[in-house]
Design a protein around this motif. Structure first.
Motif, PDB file in Angstrom:
ATOM      1  N   LYS A  75      -4.712  -0.919 -10.478  1.00 37.40           N
ATOM      2  CA  LYS A  75      -4.696  -1.999 -11.471  1.00 37.40           C
ATOM      3  C   LYS A  75      -4.151  -1.465 -12.789  1.00 37.40           C
ATOM      4  O   LYS A  75      -4.564  -0.405 -13.256  1.00 37.40           O
ATOM      5  N   THR A  76      -3.223  -2.195 -13.353  1.00 41.61           N
ATOM      6  CA  THR A  76      -2.665  -1.804 -14.646  1.00 41.61           C
ATOM      7  C   THR A  76      -3.460  -2.454 -15.762  1.00 41.61           C
ATOM      8  O   THR A  76      -4.159  -3.438 -15.568  1.00 41.61           O
ATOM      9  N   LEU A  77      -3.354  -1.881 -16.929  1.00 42.37           N
ATOM     10  CA  LEU A  77      -4.020  -2.386 -18.125  1.00 42.37           C
ATOM     11  C   LEU A  77      -5.515  -2.592 -17.914  1.00 42.37           C
ATOM     12  O   LEU A  77      -6.081  -3.635 -18.218  1.00 42.37           O
ATOM     13  N   SER A  78      -6.142  -1.582 -17.392  1.00 41.89           N
ATOM     14  CA  SER A  78      -7.573  -1.622 -17.145  1.00 41.89           C
ATOM     15  C   SER A  78      -8.233  -0.536 -17.979  1.00 41.89           C
ATOM     16  O   SER A  78      -7.699   0.572 -18.102  1.00 41.89           O
ATOM     17  N   PHE A  79      -9.389  -0.827 -18.553  1.00 43.65           N
ATOM     18  CA  PHE A  79     -10.095   0.154 -19.368  1.00 43.65           C
ATOM     19  C   PHE A  79     -10.439   1.394 -18.553  1.00 43.65           C
ATOM     20  O   PHE A  79     -10.257   2.512 -19.000  1.00 43.65           O
ATOM     21  N   LEU A  80     -10.921   1.206 -17.337  1.00 41.74           N
ATOM     22  CA  LEU A  80     -11.214   2.296 -16.420  1.00 41.74           C
ATOM     23  C   LEU A  80     -10.381   2.111 -15.154  1.00 41.74           C
ATOM     24  O   LEU A  80     -10.118   0.986 -14.748  1.00 41.74           O
ATOM     25  N   PRO A  81      -9.955   3.227 -14.525  1.00 39.46           N
ATOM     26  CA  PRO A  81      -9.113   3.111 -13.329  1.00 39.46           C
ATOM     27  C   PRO A  81      -9.771   2.283 -12.218  1.00 39.46           C
ATOM     28  O   PRO A  81     -10.972   2.380 -11.978  1.00 39.46           O
ATOM     29  N   LYS A  82      -8.938   1.481 -11.556  1.00 38.31           N
ATOM     30  CA  LYS A  82      -9.408   0.636 -10.463  1.00 38.31           C
ATOM     31  C   LYS A  82      -8.285   0.520  -9.433  1.00 38.31           C
ATOM     32  O   LYS A  82      -7.135   0.299  -9.792  1.00 38.31           O
ATOM     33  N   PHE A  83      -8.641   0.690  -8.155  1.00 33.05           N
ATOM     34  CA  PHE A  83      -7.678   0.642  -7.069  1.00 33.05           C
ATOM     35  C   PHE A  83      -8.101  -0.421  -6.063  1.00 33.05           C
ATOM     36  O   PHE A  83      -9.272  -0.502  -5.704  1.00 33.05           O
TER      37      PHE A  83
ATOM     38  N   VAL B 266       3.793   6.466   5.073  1.00 33.38           N
ATOM     39  CA  VAL B 266       3.227   6.112   3.773  1.00 33.38           C
ATOM     40  C   VAL B 266       4.276   6.376   2.707  1.00 33.38           C
ATOM     41  O   VAL B 266       4.893   7.443   2.678  1.00 33.38           O
ATOM     42  N   GLU B 267       4.491   5.379   1.852  1.00 30.90           N
ATOM     43  CA  GLU B 267       5.447   5.515   0.759  1.00 30.90           C
ATOM     44  C   GLU B 267       4.802   5.081  -0.546  1.00 30.90           C
ATOM     45  O   GLU B 267       4.264   3.980  -0.640  1.00 30.90           O
ATOM     46  N   GLY B 268       4.875   5.958  -1.533  1.00 30.02           N
ATOM     47  CA  GLY B 268       4.375   5.643  -2.863  1.00 30.02           C
ATOM     48  C   GLY B 268       5.480   5.087  -3.732  1.00 30.02           C
ATOM     49  O   GLY B 268       6.663   5.298  -3.469  1.00 30.02           O
ATOM     50  N   SER B 269       5.093   4.377  -4.763  1.00 28.12           N
ATOM     51  CA  SER B 269       6.067   3.806  -5.698  1.00 28.12           C
ATOM     52  C   SER B 269       6.274   4.795  -6.829  1.00 28.12           C
ATOM     53  O   SER B 269       5.616   4.745  -7.856  1.00 28.12           O
ATOM     54  N   PHE B 270       7.171   5.718  -6.642  1.00 25.86           N
ATOM     55  CA  PHE B 270       7.435   6.780  -7.608  1.00 25.86           C
ATOM     56  C   PHE B 270       7.939   6.189  -8.924  1.00 25.86           C
ATOM     57  O   PHE B 270       8.924   5.461  -8.952  1.00 25.86           O
ATOM     58  N   MET B 271       7.207   6.485 -10.010  1.00 25.63           N
ATOM     59  CA  MET B 271       7.578   6.079 -11.368  1.00 25.63           C
ATOM     60  C   MET B 271       7.690   4.562 -11.552  1.00 25.63           C
ATOM     61  O   MET B 271       8.536   4.081 -12.289  1.00 25.63           O
ATOM     62  N   ARG B 272       6.849   3.790 -10.866  1.00 30.08           N
ATOM     63  CA  ARG B 272       6.839   2.333 -11.032  1.00 30.08           C
ATOM     64  C   ARG B 272       5.457   1.866 -11.427  1.00 30.08           C
ATOM     65  O   ARG B 272       4.459   2.495 -11.099  1.00 30.08           O
ATOM     66  N   ILE B 273       5.419   0.719 -12.101  1.00 30.18           N
ATOM     67  CA  ILE B 273       4.145   0.120 -12.492  1.00 30.18           C
ATOM     68  C   ILE B 273       4.094  -1.266 -11.881  1.00 30.18           C
ATOM     69  O   ILE B 273       5.048  -2.029 -12.025  1.00 30.18           O
TER      70      ILE B 273
END
Length: 166
Positions: free
Chosen positions: A57-65, A30-37
Motif C-alpha cells: 500500500k502506498t501513502l500509508s503511515f505504517l507499511p501494509k501489504f 515470480v516477477e516484482g515491479s522494479f522501481m514502480r509504485i
C-alpha cells in the motif's frame, strides 16, 4: 504432500525468480515491479497466467501489504505501531500463521488444520525456503504467503539500512 522450493537470487535487480517442485520442475514464476509504485509481486503459473498478486500500500503511515489469490484478497500483513521492537500482524479470514514467521519457520493453518509448513534453508547463497504443501488447493496461497512475508522483511531491512547517522 508437495514440496516446493523458493530460491531468490542475491544480485537480481529485475526481481524475477522461479518456484520449483521436488523434481526441480518449474511450478511458479515470480516477477516484482522494479522501481514502480505501488510495489507489486506477480505470481504466475507455468503458462504465465497470474494466480496471485502482492501489493504494498502506498501513502500509508505504517507499511501494509495485500495478498490476492485468484482475484480475492486472502490476507494482509501490516506493521503495528510499537516503540521498542518491530511488530507485524497477519490478518486473514480462516488462515492463521503459527511459529516464527519472521525467521521463516512456521506452519499455515486453515480453520485450525495445518495446510502447509515453511522452513528457511540455511547455508545457501541468497534466501531459500522449503515449502511443504499438505493440501493441493492451498499451494498458491502458501507461495503467496512466503513471498509476501519475504517482501515485508526485505522492505524492513532496506528501510533500516537507509538510515543516515550523520
Amino acid at each position: 504432500m508437495r514440496q516446493l522450493y523458493i530460491k531468490q537470487k542475491v544480485f537480481s535487480f529485475n526481481e524475477k525468480f522461479t518456484v520449483k517442485d521436488q523434481d526441480e520442475q518449474d511450478r511458479f514464476y515470480v516477477e516484482g515491479s522494479f522501481m514502480r509504485i505501488p510495489k507489486t509481486f506477480s505470481i504466475m503459473d507455468t503458462s504465465r497466467e497470474e494466480v496471485a498478486l502482492i501489493t504494498k500500500k502506498t501513502l500509508s503511515f505504517l507499511p501494509k501489504f495485500f495478498v490476492e489469490v485468484g482475484g480475492e484478497e486472502v490476507l494482509t500483513i501490516k506493521k503495528e505501531l510499537s516503540f521498542f521492537k518491530d511488530r507485524y500482524t497477519i490478518d486473514a479470514a480462516g488462515i492463521e500463521v503459527q511459529g516464527n514467521w519472521w525467521d521463516m519457520n512456521f506452519q499455515v493453518l486453515k480453520h485450525g488444520e495445518v495446510v502447509g509448513e515453511v522452513a528457511k534453508e540455511w547455508f545457501s547463497w541468497g534466501d531459500s525456503y522449503k515449502v511443504n504443501v499438505l493440501q493441493d488447493e492451498m499451494e498458491t496461497v502458501m507461495i503467496a504467503i512466503v513471498i509476501a512475508i519475504d517482501c515485508v522483511k526485505e522492505d524492513e531491512s532496506s528501510s533500516n539500512s537507509s538510515i543516515d547517522f550523520n
